[in-house]
Design an enzyme around this catalytic site. Structure first.
Site, PDB file in Angstrom:
ATOM      1  N   THR A  64      -6.012   3.995  -0.918  1.00 55.05           N
ATOM      2  CA  THR A  64      -5.624   4.665   0.325  1.00 55.05           C
ATOM      3  C   THR A  64      -6.850   5.053   1.140  1.00 55.05           C
ATOM      4  O   THR A  64      -7.928   5.307   0.578  1.00 55.05           O
ATOM      5  CB  THR A  64      -4.808   5.937  -0.011  1.00 55.05           C
ATOM      6  OG1 THR A  64      -4.673   6.734   1.175  1.00 55.05           O
ATOM      7  CG2 THR A  64      -5.494   6.790  -1.076  1.00 55.05           C
ATOM      8  N   ASP A  65      -6.662   5.160   2.455  1.00 55.61           N
ATOM      9  CA  ASP A  65      -7.754   5.635   3.324  1.00 55.61           C
ATOM     10  C   ASP A  65      -8.092   7.106   3.065  1.00 55.61           C
ATOM     11  O   ASP A  65      -9.152   7.586   3.466  1.00 55.61           O
ATOM     12  CB  ASP A  65      -7.407   5.419   4.805  1.00 55.61           C
ATOM     13  CG  ASP A  65      -6.136   6.119   5.257  1.00 55.61           C
ATOM     14  OD1 ASP A  65      -5.460   6.770   4.431  1.00 55.61           O
ATOM     15  OD2 ASP A  65      -5.810   6.020   6.463  1.00 55.61           O
ATOM     16  N   GLU A  66      -7.184   7.822   2.371  1.00 59.63           N
ATOM     17  CA  GLU A  66      -7.414   9.265   2.172  1.00 59.63           C
ATOM     18  C   GLU A  66      -8.610   9.564   1.279  1.00 59.63           C
ATOM     19  O   GLU A  66      -9.088  10.699   1.243  1.00 59.63           O
ATOM     20  CB  GLU A  66      -6.179   9.923   1.557  1.00 59.63           C
ATOM     21  CG  GLU A  66      -5.006   9.917   2.478  1.00 59.63           C
ATOM     22  CD  GLU A  66      -3.953  10.902   2.056  1.00 59.63           C
ATOM     23  OE1 GLU A  66      -4.248  11.821   1.272  1.00 59.63           O
ATOM     24  OE2 GLU A  66      -2.817  10.745   2.522  1.00 59.63           O
ATOM     25  N   TYR A  84      -4.047  14.760  -4.720  1.00 61.56           N
ATOM     26  CA  TYR A  84      -3.631  13.349  -4.619  1.00 61.56           C
ATOM     27  C   TYR A  84      -4.820  12.452  -4.296  1.00 61.56           C
ATOM     28  O   TYR A  84      -5.116  11.497  -5.026  1.00 61.56           O
ATOM     29  CB  TYR A  84      -2.538  13.185  -3.543  1.00 61.56           C
ATOM     30  CG  TYR A  84      -2.373  11.744  -3.114  1.00 61.56           C
ATOM     31  CD1 TYR A  84      -1.868  10.783  -3.987  1.00 61.56           C
ATOM     32  CD2 TYR A  84      -2.749  11.319  -1.828  1.00 61.56           C
ATOM     33  CE1 TYR A  84      -1.742   9.444  -3.609  1.00 61.56           C
ATOM     34  CE2 TYR A  84      -2.629   9.992  -1.441  1.00 61.56           C
ATOM     35  CZ  TYR A  84      -2.122   9.062  -2.339  1.00 61.56           C
ATOM     36  OH  TYR A  84      -2.013   7.746  -1.963  1.00 61.56           O
ATOM     37  N   LYS A 122      -6.790   9.466  -6.503  1.00 58.47           N
ATOM     38  CA  LYS A 122      -6.890   8.071  -6.043  1.00 58.47           C
ATOM     39  C   LYS A 122      -8.366   7.661  -5.987  1.00 58.47           C
ATOM     40  O   LYS A 122      -8.734   6.547  -6.367  1.00 58.47           O
ATOM     41  CB  LYS A 122      -6.228   7.892  -4.669  1.00 58.47           C
ATOM     42  CG  LYS A 122      -4.718   8.011  -4.662  1.00 58.47           C
ATOM     43  CD  LYS A 122      -4.012   6.962  -5.503  1.00 58.47           C
ATOM     44  CE  LYS A 122      -4.085   5.577  -4.919  1.00 58.47           C
ATOM     45  NZ  LYS A 122      -3.245   4.611  -5.683  1.00 58.47           N
TER      46      LYS A 122
HETATM   47  P1  NAD Z   1       6.041   5.860  -4.029  1.00 56.55           P
HETATM   48  O1  NAD Z   1       5.866   7.280  -4.455  1.00 56.55           O
HETATM   49  O2  NAD Z   1       7.136   5.522  -3.080  1.00 56.55           O
HETATM   50  O3  NAD Z   1       6.264   4.939  -5.320  1.00 56.55           O
HETATM   51  C1  NAD Z   1       5.530   5.102  -6.501  1.00 56.55           C
HETATM   52  C2  NAD Z   1       6.223   4.311  -7.610  1.00 56.55           C
HETATM   53  O4  NAD Z   1       5.415   4.422  -8.803  1.00 56.55           O
HETATM   54  C3  NAD Z   1       7.615   4.831  -7.960  1.00 56.55           C
HETATM   55  O5  NAD Z   1       8.512   3.766  -8.113  1.00 56.55           O
HETATM   56  C4  NAD Z   1       7.396   5.565  -9.293  1.00 56.55           C
HETATM   57  O6  NAD Z   1       8.552   5.548 -10.120  1.00 56.55           O
HETATM   58  C5  NAD Z   1       6.268   4.734  -9.892  1.00 56.55           C
HETATM   59  N1  NAD Z   1       5.477   5.489 -10.883  1.00 56.55           N
HETATM   60  C6  NAD Z   1       4.965   6.746 -10.748  1.00 56.55           C
HETATM   61  N2  NAD Z   1       4.318   7.107 -11.880  1.00 56.55           N
HETATM   62  C7  NAD Z   1       4.400   6.044 -12.726  1.00 56.55           C
HETATM   63  C8  NAD Z   1       3.929   5.784 -14.034  1.00 56.55           C
HETATM   64  N3  NAD Z   1       3.210   6.722 -14.724  1.00 56.55           N
HETATM   65  N4  NAD Z   1       4.191   4.596 -14.612  1.00 56.55           N
HETATM   66  C9  NAD Z   1       4.910   3.653 -13.943  1.00 56.55           C
HETATM   67  N5  NAD Z   1       5.403   3.834 -12.707  1.00 56.55           N
HETATM   68  C10 NAD Z   1       5.144   5.014 -12.099  1.00 56.55           C
HETATM   69  O7  NAD Z   1       4.634   5.404  -3.481  1.00 56.55           O
HETATM   70  P2  NAD Z   1       4.268   4.427  -2.272  1.00 56.55           P
HETATM   71  O8  NAD Z   1       4.271   5.181  -1.020  1.00 56.55           O
HETATM   72  O9  NAD Z   1       5.097   3.194  -2.409  1.00 56.55           O
HETATM   73  O10 NAD Z   1       2.744   4.110  -2.640  1.00 56.55           O
HETATM   74  C11 NAD Z   1       2.432   3.004  -3.487  1.00 56.55           C
HETATM   75  C12 NAD Z   1       0.924   2.914  -3.627  1.00 56.55           C
HETATM   76  O11 NAD Z   1       0.334   2.745  -2.349  1.00 56.55           O
HETATM   77  C13 NAD Z   1       0.270   4.160  -4.221  1.00 56.55           C
HETATM   78  O12 NAD Z   1      -0.778   3.732  -5.075  1.00 56.55           O
HETATM   79  C14 NAD Z   1      -0.287   4.905  -3.020  1.00 56.55           C
HETATM   80  O13 NAD Z   1      -1.413   5.668  -3.379  1.00 56.55           O
HETATM   81  C15 NAD Z   1      -0.658   3.739  -2.118  1.00 56.55           C
HETATM   82  N6  NAD Z   1      -0.663   3.992  -0.672  1.00 56.55           N
HETATM   83  C16 NAD Z   1       0.432   4.520  -0.057  1.00 56.55           C
HETATM   84  C17 NAD Z   1       0.456   4.660   1.332  1.00 56.55           C
HETATM   85  C18 NAD Z   1       1.666   5.226   2.063  1.00 56.55           C
HETATM   86  O14 NAD Z   1       1.593   5.413   3.266  1.00 56.55           O
HETATM   87  N7  NAD Z   1       2.789   5.474   1.406  1.00 56.55           N
HETATM   88  C19 NAD Z   1      -0.668   4.296   2.079  1.00 56.55           C
HETATM   89  C20 NAD Z   1      -1.787   3.780   1.415  1.00 56.55           C
HETATM   90  C21 NAD Z   1      -1.751   3.613   0.043  1.00 56.55           C
HETATM   91  O1  DAU Z   2      -3.075   7.609   4.602  1.00 56.97           O
HETATM   92  C1  DAU Z   2      -2.367   7.045   3.538  1.00 56.97           C
HETATM   93  C2  DAU Z   2      -1.526   8.106   2.851  1.00 56.97           C
HETATM   94  O2  DAU Z   2      -0.442   8.386   3.721  1.00 56.97           O
HETATM   95  C3  DAU Z   2      -1.032   7.654   1.479  1.00 56.97           C
HETATM   96  O3  DAU Z   2      -2.139   7.503   0.631  1.00 56.97           O
HETATM   97  C4  DAU Z   2      -0.045   8.672   0.896  1.00 56.97           C
HETATM   98  O4  DAU Z   2       0.501   8.166  -0.315  1.00 56.97           O
HETATM   99  C5  DAU Z   2       1.072   8.889   1.892  1.00 56.97           C
HETATM  100  O5  DAU Z   2       1.958   9.874   1.406  1.00 56.97           O
HETATM  101  C6  DAU Z   2       0.505   9.321   3.244  1.00 56.97           C
HETATM  102  O6  DAU Z   2      -0.110  10.639   3.150  1.00 56.97           O
HETATM  103  P1  DAU Z   2       0.124  11.743   4.306  1.00 56.97           P
HETATM  104  O7  DAU Z   2      -0.102  13.052   3.688  1.00 56.97           O
HETATM  105  O8  DAU Z   2      -0.592  11.351   5.541  1.00 56.97           O
HETATM  106  O9  DAU Z   2       1.709  11.474   4.563  1.00 56.97           O
HETATM  107  P2  DAU Z   2       2.965  12.448   4.828  1.00 56.97           P
HETATM  108  O10 DAU Z   2       4.100  11.540   5.150  1.00 56.97           O
HETATM  109  O11 DAU Z   2       3.141  13.431   3.756  1.00 56.97           O
HETATM  110  O12 DAU Z   2       2.523  13.218   6.154  1.00 56.97           O
HETATM  111  C7  DAU Z   2       2.111  12.517   7.321  1.00 56.97           C
HETATM  112  C8  DAU Z   2       1.659  13.578   8.337  1.00 56.97           C
HETATM  113  O13 DAU Z   2       2.799  14.308   8.780  1.00 56.97           O
HETATM  114  C9  DAU Z   2       0.704  14.590   7.801  1.00 56.97           C
HETATM  115  O14 DAU Z   2      -0.213  14.964   8.828  1.00 56.97           O
HETATM  116  C10 DAU Z   2       1.598  15.794   7.430  1.00 56.97           C
HETATM  117  C11 DAU Z   2       2.658  15.713   8.491  1.00 56.97           C
HETATM  118  N1  DAU Z   2       4.018  16.189   8.143  1.00 56.97           N
HETATM  119  C12 DAU Z   2       4.579  15.763   6.992  1.00 56.97           C
HETATM  120  C13 DAU Z   2       5.862  16.131   6.659  1.00 56.97           C
HETATM  121  C14 DAU Z   2       6.528  15.670   5.382  1.00 56.97           C
HETATM  122  C15 DAU Z   2       4.698  16.991   9.043  1.00 56.97           C
HETATM  123  O15 DAU Z   2       4.190  17.355  10.121  1.00 56.97           O
HETATM  124  N2  DAU Z   2       5.993  17.350   8.733  1.00 56.97           N
HETATM  125  C16 DAU Z   2       6.599  16.960   7.578  1.00 56.97           C
HETATM  126  O16 DAU Z   2       7.783  17.317   7.357  1.00 56.97           O
END
Ligand code: NAD
Ligand code: DAU
Length: 336
Positions: free
Chosen positions: A125-127, A152, A156
Site C-alpha cells: 500500500t502507499d500508506e 495497519y 504493512k
Molecule cells: P479486505 O480486508 O477486503 O480482505 C482481506 C482478506 O484477507 C479477507 O478475505 C480476509 O478473510 C483475508 N484474511 C485476513 N487475515 C487472513 C489470514 N490470517 N489468513 C488468510 N486470510 C486472511 O482487504 P482488501 O481491501 O481487499 O486489501 C487486500 C490487500 O490489498 C491488502 O494486503 C491491503 O493491504 C492491500 N491494499 C488495499 C487497498 C485498498 O484500498 N483496499 C489499497 C492498497 C493496498
Molecule cells: O491508501 C491505501 C489504503 O487505503 C489501503 O492500504 C487500506 O487497506 C484501505 O483501507 C485504505 O485506507 P484509508 O484509511 O485511506 O481508507 P478508509 O476507507 O478507511 O478511509 C478513506 C478516507 O475517508 C480516510 O481519509 C478516512 C475517511 N473516512 C473514512 C470513513 C470510513 C471518512 O471520512 N468517513 C468514514 O466513514
C-alpha cells in the site's frame, strides 16, 4: 504460469483479482483465505470449478501453507499475496491481529516460497510512506522513505521489509506493489466509499471524519488488478512498483459527488470526530510501472466509476446488508 495461489481471495481486491485473472489469463486459481469478518464466499460465487478451488485457512499456519505450496510448480506457478488485516480504524482499536496476519502471516508465506523457489508477488500500500501536505508538489515514488503512521500501515511496512530482505539474502523471486485507495464492487461497508453509498441507500447521512479535507488517490479495483498481472508478467524480480491512476480527491469532494449521484442535497452529510493520527494526503507517481510494463488504467473518469459503483451496491443489497448493522455498531462504539 499455470496456477496462482491467491491469499485473501475472498476479500475485496482479492476476489476481484480472481475474477479478473480467470477472465483474462489461462491461469487456474487456488484461494487461501481465513474468512475473517472481511472475507465473503459470496464474492467468489459462480466461478468455474475446473479452474478454481477455495481453501479456508490462515496464512500463518505453516503446515497448511507447506501443503499448498508443495503442489505448486516453481517453473510455472506463483503466489499472489493479498491477505491482510486492512482497515486502519480496526488497527487503532485492536492492533494484535494486524501483527499476526500482516507480519507473521507474510513471514510464513515467504519462508514457504523460498523453500520451493516459488515466484512471489506481495500486495502492499502507499500508506507505508506516511502522508503528504495538501500543497506538496511531490507524490510518492518507489524511492520515498518509509514513514508509516498507523498500526495497519506499520505492519504493512514491516511485511514489505521482510519481502525485500528475503529477495536480497535468499534470492526469493519476489516483486512488491504499493497501490493507492481502491474502489469498486465487493468492498466491505466499513470502508469510506461503500459506507457512504450504503448510508445513502438506507436513507442515512454520510459521515465525514474531521473537516473532510483529507485527500486520497482513488483507483478502480480492476485497474489495480490489471497492474498486478502486468507486474507478474513483466515486472523485474526484486523491484517495487507503485500503482495509481491520478485520482486525487478530498473526502468532501467524494461525498458531494455521491450526494449528487443519489439526488440528495449537497450539504446532506455529518462531520464526525477525526481518526487519531489521520494521514492527510496520499498521491502516487506511477511512472515506473507505466514505463517498464506499459500498463495504463482503464477507469480514468472517477465520477463515472463512482456511478457504476453506486449501481452495484443498489443491485446487491443482499451482499452488503448483513454486514451493515454490525459495522455501524462498531463505528458507534468509537463515536464515528
Ligand atoms: P479486505 O480486508 O477486503 O480482505 C482481506 C482478506 O484477507 C479477507 O478475505 C480476509 O478473510 C483475508 N484474511 C485476513 N487475515 C487472513 C489470514 N490470517 N489468513 C488468510 N486470510 C486472511 O482487504 P482488501 O481491501 O481487499 O486489501 C487486500 C490487500 O490489498 C491488502 O494486503 C491491503 O493491504 C492491500 N491494499 C488495499 C487497498 C485498498 O484500498 N483496499 C489499497 C492498497 C493496498
Ligand atoms: O491508501 C491505501 C489504503 O487505503 C489501503 O492500504 C487500506 O487497506 C484501505 O483501507 C485504505 O485506507 P484509508 O484509511 O485511506 O481508507 P478508509 O476507507 O478507511 O478511509 C478513506 C478516507 O475517508 C480516510 O481519509 C478516512 C475517511 N473516512 C473514512 C470513513 C470510513 C471518512 O471520512 N468517513 C468514514 O466513514
Amino acid at each position: 504460469m499455470s496456477t496462482l495461489l491467491v491469499t485473501g481471495g475472498a476479500g475485496f481486491i482479492g476476489s476481484n483479482f480472481v475474477r479478473h485473472a480467470l477472465a483474462n489469463t489461462d491461469h487456474d486459481v487456488v484461494v487461501l483465505d481465513k474468512l475473517t469478518y472481511a472475507g465473503n464466499l459470496a464474492s467468489l460465487g459462480g466461478l468455474p470449478p475446473e479452474r478454481f478451488r477455495f481453501v479456508r485457512g490462515d496464512i500463518a499456519d505453516a503446515e497448511l501453507v507447506a501443503d499448498l505450496t508443495a503442489a505448486l510448480d516453481p517453473a510455472t506457478d506463483a503466489i499472489v499475496h493479498f491477505a491482510a488485516e486492512s482497515h486502519n480504524d480496526n488497527s487503532l482499536a485492536a492492533p494484535r491481529p494486524f501483527v499476526d496476519t500482516n507480519i507473521v502471516g507474510t513471514f510464513t508465506l515467504i519462508e514457504a516460497a523460498r523453500r520451493r523457489d516459488l515466484r512471489f508477488h506481495h500486495i502492499s500500500t502507499d500508506e507505508v510512506y506516511g502522508d503528504l501536505e495538501l500543497d506538496d508538489p511531490a507524490r510518492f515514488t518507489e524511492r520515498t522513505a518509509y514513514r508509516p503512521s498507523s498500526p495497519y500501515s506499520s505492519t504493512k511496512a514491516a511485511s514489505d521489509l521482510l519481502v525485500a530482505a528475503w529477495v536480497r539474502s535468499y534470492g526469493l523471486r519476489a516483486t512488491i506493489s504499493g497501490c493507492s485507495n481502491n474502489y469498486g464492487p465487493h468492498q466491505h461497508v466499513e470502508k469510506f466509499i461503500p459506507r457512504q453509498i450504503t448510508n445513502l441507500l438506507r436513507g442515512d447521512r454520510p459521515k465525514l471524519y474531521g473537516t473532510g479535507r483529507n485527500v486520497r488517490d482513488w483507483i478502480h479495483v480492476d485497474d489495480h488488478n490489471s497492474a498486478v498481472l502486468a507486474i507478474l508478467e513483466r515486472g523485474r524480480i526484486g523491484e517495487t512498483y507503485l500503482i495509481g491512476a491520478n485520482g486525487e480527491r478530498s473526502n468532501l469532494d467524494i461525498v458531494e459527488t455521491l450526494l449528487e449521484l443519489l439526488g440528495r442535497p449537497r450539504d446532506g452529510y455529518d462531520l464526525v470526530g477525526d481518526r487519531p493520527g489521520h494521514d492527510l494526503r496520499y498521491a502516487i507517481d506511477a511512472t515506473k510501472l507505466r514505463t517498464e510494463t506499459g500498463w495504463t488504467p482503464r477507469y480514468t473518469d472517477l465520477r463515472e466509476g463512482l456511478a457504476r459503483t453506486v449501481d452495484w451496491y443498489r443491485d446487491h443489497e443482499d451482499w452488503w446488508a448483513p454486514q451493515k448493522a454490525p459495522t455501524e455498531a462498531r463505528y458507534s462504539e468509537i463515536g464515528r
